[in-house]
Design a protein around this motif. Structure first.
Motif, PDB file in Angstrom:
ATOM      1  N   LEU A   1       0.825  -1.213   0.000  1.00 41.05           N
ATOM      2  CA  LEU A   1       0.000   0.000   0.000  1.00 41.05           C
ATOM      3  C   LEU A   1       0.854   1.254   0.000  1.00 41.05           C
ATOM      4  O   LEU A   1       0.453   2.293  -0.547  1.00 41.05           O
ATOM      5  N   GLU A   2       2.037   1.160   0.607  1.00 42.53           N
ATOM      6  CA  GLU A   2       2.936   2.314   0.658  1.00 42.53           C
ATOM      7  C   GLU A   2       3.793   2.440  -0.603  1.00 42.53           C
ATOM      8  O   GLU A   2       4.601   3.365  -0.711  1.00 42.53           O
ATOM      9  N   GLY A   3       3.614   1.516  -1.540  1.00 44.10           N
ATOM     10  CA  GLY A   3       4.343   1.607  -2.796  1.00 44.10           C
ATOM     11  C   GLY A   3       5.648   0.850  -2.840  1.00 44.10           C
ATOM     12  O   GLY A   3       6.387   0.946  -3.822  1.00 44.10           O
ATOM     13  N   ASN A   4       5.945   0.084  -1.810  1.00 44.41           N
ATOM     14  CA  ASN A   4       7.188  -0.681  -1.796  1.00 44.41           C
ATOM     15  C   ASN A   4       7.039  -1.953  -2.616  1.00 44.41           C
ATOM     16  O   ASN A   4       5.950  -2.500  -2.757  1.00 44.41           O
ATOM     17  N   SER A   5       8.149  -2.438  -3.139  1.00 43.63           N
ATOM     18  CA  SER A   5       8.127  -3.626  -3.980  1.00 43.63           C
ATOM     19  C   SER A   5       9.503  -4.267  -4.000  1.00 43.63           C
ATOM     20  O   SER A   5      10.513  -3.632  -3.663  1.00 43.63           O
ATOM     21  N   GLY A   6       9.535  -5.549  -4.384  1.00 43.20           N
ATOM     22  CA  GLY A   6      10.812  -6.247  -4.477  1.00 43.20           C
ATOM     23  C   GLY A   6      11.470  -6.432  -3.128  1.00 43.20           C
ATOM     24  O   GLY A   6      12.693  -6.414  -3.020  1.00 43.20           O
ATOM     25  N   LYS A   7      10.651  -6.641  -2.098  1.00 39.25           N
ATOM     26  CA  LYS A   7      11.165  -6.763  -0.741  1.00 39.25           C
ATOM     27  C   LYS A   7      10.802  -8.115  -0.130  1.00 39.25           C
ATOM     28  O   LYS A   7       9.803  -8.729  -0.487  1.00 39.25           O
ATOM     29  N   ALA A   8      11.627  -8.538   0.798  1.00 37.62           N
ATOM     30  CA  ALA A   8      11.342  -9.704   1.624  1.00 37.62           C
ATOM     31  C   ALA A   8      11.069  -9.214   3.037  1.00 37.62           C
ATOM     32  O   ALA A   8      11.848  -8.446   3.595  1.00 37.62           O
ATOM     33  N   CYS A   9       9.957  -9.647   3.603  1.00 36.20           N
ATOM     34  CA  CYS A   9       9.594  -9.235   4.951  1.00 36.20           C
ATOM     35  C   CYS A   9      10.180 -10.207   5.966  1.00 36.20           C
ATOM     36  O   CYS A   9      10.268 -11.412   5.720  1.00 36.20           O
ATOM     37  N   GLY A  10      10.579  -9.681   7.110  1.00 29.59           N
ATOM     38  CA  GLY A  10      11.130 -10.518   8.160  1.00 29.59           C
ATOM     39  C   GLY A  10      10.988  -9.872   9.516  1.00 29.59           C
ATOM     40  O   GLY A  10      10.422  -8.779   9.644  1.00 29.59           O
ATOM     41  N   VAL A  11      11.499 -10.573  10.518  1.00 31.54           N
ATOM     42  CA  VAL A  11      11.503 -10.061  11.889  1.00 31.54           C
ATOM     43  C   VAL A  11      12.928 -10.144  12.422  1.00 31.54           C
ATOM     44  O   VAL A  11      13.540 -11.214  12.417  1.00 31.54           O
ATOM     45  N   VAL A  12      13.475  -9.024  12.839  1.00 26.99           N
ATOM     46  CA  VAL A  12      14.818  -8.966  13.406  1.00 26.99           C
ATOM     47  C   VAL A  12      14.739  -8.313  14.774  1.00 26.99           C
ATOM     48  O   VAL A  12      14.281  -7.172  14.897  1.00 26.99           O
ATOM     49  N   ASN A  13      15.130  -9.065  15.802  1.00 26.24           N
ATOM     50  CA  ASN A  13      15.055  -8.576  17.178  1.00 26.24           C
ATOM     51  C   ASN A  13      13.648  -8.087  17.531  1.00 26.24           C
ATOM     52  O   ASN A  13      13.466  -7.078  18.221  1.00 26.24           O
ATOM     53  N   GLY A  14      12.656  -8.807  17.030  1.00 27.83           N
ATOM     54  CA  GLY A  14      11.272  -8.483  17.337  1.00 27.83           C
ATOM     55  C   GLY A  14      10.645  -7.416  16.473  1.00 27.83           C
ATOM     56  O   GLY A  14       9.441  -7.180  16.560  1.00 27.83           O
ATOM     57  N   GLU A  15      11.447  -6.761  15.630  1.00 21.91           N
ATOM     58  CA  GLU A  15      10.946  -5.677  14.800  1.00 21.91           C
ATOM     59  C   GLU A  15      10.713  -6.156  13.370  1.00 21.91           C
ATOM     60  O   GLU A  15      11.530  -6.878  12.803  1.00 21.91           O
ATOM     61  N   LEU A  16       9.595  -5.746  12.769  1.00 21.70           N
ATOM     62  CA  LEU A  16       9.301  -6.073  11.384  1.00 21.70           C
ATOM     63  C   LEU A  16      10.240  -5.292  10.464  1.00 21.70           C
ATOM     64  O   LEU A  16      10.449  -4.089  10.648  1.00 21.70           O
ATOM     65  N   THR A  17      10.791  -5.982   9.475  1.00 22.83           N
ATOM     66  CA  THR A  17      11.776  -5.347   8.590  1.00 22.83           C
ATOM     67  C   THR A  17      11.520  -5.768   7.147  1.00 22.83           C
ATOM     68  O   THR A  17      10.841  -6.764   6.875  1.00 22.83           O
ATOM     69  N   THR A  18      12.090  -5.016   6.217  1.00 20.31           N
ATOM     70  CA  THR A  18      12.110  -5.416   4.816  1.00 20.31           C
ATOM     71  C   THR A  18      13.547  -5.346   4.307  1.00 20.31           C
ATOM     72  O   THR A  18      14.330  -4.499   4.739  1.00 20.31           O
ATOM     73  N   THR A  19      13.868  -6.241   3.392  1.00 20.57           N
ATOM     74  CA  THR A  19      15.181  -6.291   2.760  1.00 20.57           C
ATOM     75  C   THR A  19      14.971  -6.532   1.279  1.00 20.57           C
ATOM     76  O   THR A  19      14.050  -7.263   0.888  1.00 20.57           O
ATOM     77  N   ASP A  20      15.799  -5.921   0.439  1.00 20.74           N
ATOM     78  CA  ASP A  20      15.692  -6.168  -0.993  1.00 20.74           C
ATOM     79  C   ASP A  20      15.734  -7.665  -1.254  1.00 20.74           C
ATOM     80  O   ASP A  20      16.653  -8.357  -0.804  1.00 20.74           O
ATOM     81  N   ILE A  21      14.749  -8.160  -1.970  1.00 18.69           N
ATOM     82  CA  ILE A  21      14.620  -9.601  -2.154  1.00 18.69           C
ATOM     83  C   ILE A  21      15.801 -10.179  -2.929  1.00 18.69           C
ATOM     84  O   ILE A  21      16.200 -11.324  -2.718  1.00 18.69           O
ATOM     85  N   GLU A  22      16.391  -9.381  -3.795  1.00 19.03           N
ATOM     86  CA  GLU A  22      17.562  -9.866  -4.538  1.00 19.03           C
ATOM     87  C   GLU A  22      18.740 -10.079  -3.601  1.00 19.03           C
ATOM     88  O   GLU A  22      19.504 -11.035  -3.759  1.00 19.03           O
ATOM     89  N   LEU A  23      18.880  -9.220  -2.597  1.00 21.47           N
ATOM     90  CA  LEU A  23      19.939  -9.399  -1.611  1.00 21.47           C
ATOM     91  C   LEU A  23      19.687 -10.652  -0.788  1.00 21.47           C
ATOM     92  O   LEU A  23      20.614 -11.409  -0.476  1.00 21.47           O
ATOM     93  N   VAL A  24      18.441 -10.896  -0.449  1.00 20.18           N
ATOM     94  CA  VAL A  24      18.085 -12.090   0.332  1.00 20.18           C
ATOM     95  C   VAL A  24      18.433 -13.361  -0.444  1.00 20.18           C
ATOM     96  O   VAL A  24      19.013 -14.302   0.097  1.00 20.18           O
ATOM     97  N   THR A  25      18.092 -13.387  -1.726  1.00 17.65           N
ATOM     98  CA  THR A  25      18.322 -14.592  -2.521  1.00 17.65           C
ATOM     99  C   THR A  25      19.801 -14.817  -2.829  1.00 17.65           C
ATOM    100  O   THR A  25      20.185 -15.936  -3.177  1.00 17.65           O
ATOM    101  N   SER A  26      20.616 -13.795  -2.681  1.00 18.34           N
ATOM    102  CA  SER A  26      22.039 -13.937  -3.000  1.00 18.34           C
ATOM    103  C   SER A  26      22.907 -14.063  -1.751  1.00 18.34           C
ATOM    104  O   SER A  26      24.133 -14.071  -1.837  1.00 18.34           O
ATOM    105  N   THR A  27      22.262 -14.162  -0.577  1.00 22.35           N
ATOM    106  CA  THR A  27      22.988 -14.226   0.695  1.00 22.35           C
ATOM    107  C   THR A  27      22.679 -15.531   1.421  1.00 22.35           C
ATOM    108  O   THR A  27      21.514 -15.935   1.495  1.00 22.35           O
TER     109      THR A  27
END
Length: 322
Positions: A279-305
């Motif tokens: 809804l906020e216009g973000n795209s190409g992201k992977a959602c996750g939880v780090v230290n209890g906080e909701l986060t997003t990371t570029d999905i291409e970085l996720v798939t290459s790490t």
């Protein structure tokens, strides 16, 4: 103005407990925000087949407690090609769908990344029992899978103690040993074998032999399938120590059953978060939880790490196994 008016959601790859809870969260959050929501049957294969159906509140009723995925899942070699990816994007555009939420593991993320590059707004949710997705502390289904393994080990330990035997429990994890590590730690296993850490079965057998000589009457070895096969470990242990080691392969039982409360809550948080990101216009992201906080990371970085193995946790399990 919302960046999307209509979204679709699919589950892909191996199923994991909590996928239905994540699906429910995506659908209900989307409807709450006034979006049209579609479910894609059988993952990327269903997308190529234009097998989509409108989702409403009732279509995701009474599924939060169910394992598996009501949308089903399938492998799709065709989607690995550029032609297949372009076809998938065309199907979504033809239906007027602006965004796609993909629930799955690394392979599913690869597909979402390709669609993102073709102009489809995408969000990935980490749905896999293996806990092998980087940039999130935990994946949907991992907690349930570990709980299933711990419960099985508890029962195996009862009979091993009664008969003064040793047991080898083979669990899932071809490239990631987190299920073996966390289940082994939680169940007090004497030895944990994972693909990330080299091991010597001669040392394992000698330690078991010493423990039995010192009065111990049972032993549990947890081995990830990517580290070794349970039967091979058993044969080697018996050859060296003379101690009979029975093998239990838990297999797909680890992927079924009712998700734990932790997995349901994680799925709910991530599903709603993914919708709000679109809804906020973000795209190409992977959602996750780090230290209890909701986060997003570029999905291409996720798939290459590759996700780092927690050696501190492994060392803890080693210290407590003495």
């Amino acid at each position: 103005m919302s960046a999307v008016k209509s979204i679709a959601v699919l589950t892909s790859g191996g199923d994991s407990q909590g996928m239905n809870a994540a699906l429910r969260a995506v659908v209900r959050s989307g409807l709450f925000h006034g979006l049209d929501v579609y479910g894609v049957q059988r993952g990327y294969q269903g997308l190529l087949n234009d097998d989509l159906r409108p989702m409403d509140l009732r279509s995701v009723g009474d599924i939060i407690q169910r394992g598996g995925t009501i949308l089903q899942t399938a492998r799709c070699k065709e989607f690995m090609t550029l032609e297949g990816q372009q076809r998938g994007a065309e199907v979504l555009r033809a239906r007027g769908i602006d965004g796609l939420v993909v629930i799955g593991g690394d392979g599913s993320y690869q597909g979402a990344n390709k669609l993102s590059k073709l102009g489809i707004k995408t969000m990935g949710l980490p749905g896999t029992i293996d806990n092998d997705i980087p940039f999130t502390d935990v994946t949907i289904g991992f907690d349930t899978a570990v709980s299933i393994v711990v419960d099985a080990i508890n029962k195996i330990r009862d009979t091993m103690s009664s008969h003064e035997r040793s047991s080898i429990v083979e669990v899932m994890g071809r490239h990631c040993g987190d299920i073996a590590l966390y289940a082994g730690l939680a169940s007090g296993a004497e030895t944990i074998l994972v693909p990330e850490v080299t091991f010597d079965l001669n040392e394992v057998a000698e330690r078991m032999k010493t423990n039995f000589a010192n009065g111990k009457r049972h032993s549990i070895i947890v081995v990830a399938e990517g580290a070794a096969k349970g039967d091979d470990v058993s044969q080697k242990i018996t050859e060296i120590s003379g101690i009979e080691a029975r093998v239990t392969v838990l297999g797909h039982i680890q992927r079924g059953g009712t998700p734990t409360a932790a997995d349901r809550i994680l799925a709910g948080r991530l599903g709603d978060f993914a919708v709000r990101q679109l809804l906020e216009g973000n795209s190409g992201k992977a959602c996750g939880v780090v230290n209890g906080e909701l986060t997003t990371t570029d999905i291409e970085l996720v798939t290459s790490t590759k996700k780092a193995f927690d050696m501190d946790m492994y060392d803890l399990a080693l210290r407590l196994s003495q």
